[in-house]
Write a protein that holds these residues in place. Structure first.
Motif, PDB file in Angstrom:
ATOM      1  N   ARG A  82      51.508  -9.124  94.534  1.00  0.00           N
ATOM      2  CA  ARG A  82      51.525  -9.085  95.993  1.00  0.00           C
ATOM      3  C   ARG A  82      52.510 -10.097  96.590  1.00  0.00           C
ATOM      4  O   ARG A  82      53.023  -9.890  97.692  1.00  0.00           O
ATOM      5  CB  ARG A  82      50.121  -9.354  96.537  1.00  0.00           C
ATOM      6  CG  ARG A  82      49.173  -8.157  96.447  1.00  0.00           C
ATOM      7  CD  ARG A  82      47.811  -8.500  97.007  1.00  0.00           C
ATOM      8  NE  ARG A  82      46.974  -7.307  97.167  1.00  0.00           N
ATOM      9  CZ  ARG A  82      46.867  -6.620  98.288  1.00  0.00           C
ATOM     10  NH1 ARG A  82      47.553  -6.990  99.353  1.00  0.00           N
ATOM     11  NH2 ARG A  82      46.074  -5.559  98.363  1.00  0.00           N
ATOM     12  N   LYS A  83      52.778 -11.175  95.888  1.00  0.00           N
ATOM     13  CA  LYS A  83      53.650 -12.218  96.421  1.00  0.00           C
ATOM     14  C   LYS A  83      55.117 -12.010  96.040  1.00  0.00           C
ATOM     15  O   LYS A  83      55.987 -12.734  96.524  1.00  0.00           O
ATOM     16  CB  LYS A  83      53.181 -13.589  95.931  1.00  0.00           C
ATOM     17  CG  LYS A  83      51.771 -13.943  96.385  1.00  0.00           C
ATOM     18  CD  LYS A  83      51.361 -15.317  95.889  1.00  0.00           C
ATOM     19  CE  LYS A  83      49.944 -15.667  96.328  1.00  0.00           C
ATOM     20  NZ  LYS A  83      49.522 -17.010  95.835  1.00  0.00           N
TER      21      LYS A  83
ATOM     22  N   THR B 131      50.264  -7.967 102.132  1.00  0.00           N
ATOM     23  CA  THR B 131      49.003  -8.571 102.556  1.00  0.00           C
ATOM     24  C   THR B 131      47.991  -7.535 103.029  1.00  0.00           C
ATOM     25  O   THR B 131      46.854  -7.897 103.347  1.00  0.00           O
ATOM     26  CB  THR B 131      49.250  -9.577 103.692  1.00  0.00           C
ATOM     27  OG1 THR B 131      49.888  -8.909 104.796  1.00  0.00           O
ATOM     28  CG2 THR B 131      50.134 -10.719 103.208  1.00  0.00           C
TER      29      THR B 131
ATOM     30  N   GLN C 289      43.529  -8.904  96.171  1.00  0.00           N
ATOM     31  CA  GLN C 289      44.270  -9.795  97.052  1.00  0.00           C
ATOM     32  C   GLN C 289      44.903 -10.956  96.299  1.00  0.00           C
ATOM     33  O   GLN C 289      45.932 -11.491  96.714  1.00  0.00           O
ATOM     34  CB  GLN C 289      43.334 -10.348  98.139  1.00  0.00           C
ATOM     35  CG  GLN C 289      42.947  -9.327  99.191  1.00  0.00           C
ATOM     36  CD  GLN C 289      44.100  -8.992 100.118  1.00  0.00           C
ATOM     37  OE1 GLN C 289      45.044  -9.753 100.259  1.00  0.00           O
ATOM     38  NE2 GLN C 289      44.025  -7.829 100.758  1.00  0.00           N
ATOM     39  N   SER C 290      44.317 -11.351  95.188  1.00  0.00           N
ATOM     40  CA  SER C 290      44.842 -12.487  94.420  1.00  0.00           C
ATOM     41  C   SER C 290      45.843 -12.083  93.345  1.00  0.00           C
ATOM     42  O   SER C 290      46.266 -12.935  92.551  1.00  0.00           O
ATOM     43  CB  SER C 290      43.674 -13.244  93.770  1.00  0.00           C
ATOM     44  OG  SER C 290      42.933 -12.378  92.907  1.00  0.00           O
ATOM     45  N   HIS C 291      46.238 -10.818  93.293  1.00  0.00           N
ATOM     46  CA  HIS C 291      47.152 -10.359  92.237  1.00  0.00           C
ATOM     47  C   HIS C 291      48.546 -10.935  92.463  1.00  0.00           C
ATOM     48  O   HIS C 291      49.017 -11.068  93.591  1.00  0.00           O
ATOM     49  CB  HIS C 291      47.208  -8.833  92.210  1.00  0.00           C
ATOM     50  CG  HIS C 291      47.645  -8.277  90.899  1.00  0.00           C
ATOM     51  ND1 HIS C 291      48.964  -8.266  90.493  1.00  0.00           N
ATOM     52  CD2 HIS C 291      46.934  -7.717  89.886  1.00  0.00           C
ATOM     53  CE1 HIS C 291      49.056  -7.720  89.300  1.00  0.00           C
ATOM     54  NE2 HIS C 291      47.840  -7.369  88.906  1.00  0.00           N
TER      55      HIS C 291
END
Length: 369
Positions: free
Chosen positions: A72-73, A84, A67-69
């Motif tokens: 992804r953003k 997400t 999730q913190s990669h």
């Protein structure tokens, strides 16, 4: 017959899994083609229909990342959205059986009555009476086996056909083969529909497409083809690679499955070591190294987690550098090879090579070919 005891005994066999290509997989499992075409993801499949290329692609590989990669953003490099969602779930045999157990099918021919004459419209293999089961077209006969519901992987991905499809698609796109490339005018129009990579949009005033990071120049094509023409391998290792290169058109000719296997696992990573931008080159070479590692007969089980994590990042990089039309079902199924290795063992135990070779032996006994 037990010779020592001098008596007969019942010998039973167990169907561990089926091995087939993608069309045969749909026939054996009863799964329908469409936007949920992945054999493992099922309803969690992340698919997208491209209006210009007229094909279904399977993006959203960022779901497999933590999730913190940072990937992804990112929007413009991928499909224009932030990711997400969580990774797809694992669907065991009990879950699939609950979906297909109530499907009733009838075999036969569909005909209509036109008064005195009855016209047969054509043979139909199945008719689904339950409209709620849109993902399945029939209940496979394998569910009658008492242990089939307890198998985690019932239909294996054939690595032989998978590597052949990925190799042909990759080489066709890099060499800009007219019939094999995934980077064409329709693919650039899909980028415009997704509102990503505006520097690659087709210019209506020019017939030539803007240069992409995956496009080879004439010098690079010549360098790659010269390398393939200079390769010498041991007898029986592969076909004569020199005969698979077209000297005039600077492209690869049709290759068999074994030649594609050797190309994607060994030769391509060496041939592109001095061409293409560094990040694109490393992504393609990492994919080749993955296929090489997963094809070994001995794999350390402790290294599978790191191998799978690296594969997810490789898939995201390919999704970022190549057009969306490149990410088809064959490339997407690559993400599940490590998962199947955990359940079924190394890849050489569940691919089509032994059976294809034995079919070649049987064909030699046939007088009327």
């Amino acid at each position: 017959f037990d010779w020592y005891k001098q008596e007969r005994f019942p010998l039973r066999g167990m169907l561990f899994c089926t091995i087939s290509d993608i069309p045969a997989h749909h026939c054996l499992s009863g799964q329908c083609k469409g936007d949920q075409d992945c054999f493992h993801c099922l309803e969690d499949t992340g698919s997208l229909w491209l209006n210009n290329s007229k094909k279904q692609v399977y993006l959203r590989h960022r779901r497999f990342l933590p999730q913190s990669h940072a990937y992804r953003k990112m929007k413009q490099q991928f499909d224009g959205t932030k990711e997400t969602s969580l990774a797809p779930r694992h669907f065991n045999g009990k879950y699939v059986y609950n979906q297909v157990k109530d499907i009733n099918i009838t075999f036969g021919e569909k005909s209509i009555n036109l008064g005195e004459k009855s016209t047969i419209l054509g043979k139909r293999k199945w008719t689904v009476e339950n409209d709620d089961k849109k993902r399945w077209k029939k209940k496979s006969i394998f569910w009658e086996l008492p242990y089939w519901i307890y198998l985690d992987v019932r239909h294996s991905i054939d690595a032989m056909h998978l590597k052949k499809n990925v190799c042909e698609s990759l080489l066709g796109t890099l060499m800009n083969n007219r019939n094999k490339t995934k980077d064409h005018e329709r693919a650039r129009a899909d980028l415009e529909d997704l509102d990503i990579r505006p520097e690659l949009y087709p210019d209506g005033n020019s017939a030539q497409l803007p240069t992409s990071c995956i496009n080879l120049s004439k010098e690079e094509k010549k360098q790659l083809c010269d390398f393939f023409r200079s390769v010498k391998v041991a007898s029986g290792y592969s076909s004569n690679i020199k005969s698979l290169v077209s000297p005039n058109e600077q492209k690869m000719l049709h290759m068999k499955a074994h030649d594609c296997d050797v190309m994607i696992t060994t030769m391509l990573a060496v041939g592109i070591r001095n061409i293409l931008p560094e990040k694109v080159r490393l992504a393609i070479m990492s994919l080749c190294f993955f296929f090489n590692t997963i094809s070994h007969k001995v794999i350390d089980e402790r290294a599978l987690d790191d191998l799978e994590k690296n594969l997810f990042e490789i898939m995201c990089l390919l999704e970022a550098y190549f057009p969306p039309s490149f990410v088809d079902i064959s490339l997407h199924l690559t993400t599940h090879l490590v998962k199947e290795t955990r359940y079924l063992g190394t890849v050489f135990l569940h691919h089509m090579y032994p059976y294809e070779r034995f079919m070649s032996v049987l064909n030699k006994y046939t007088k009327n070919r």
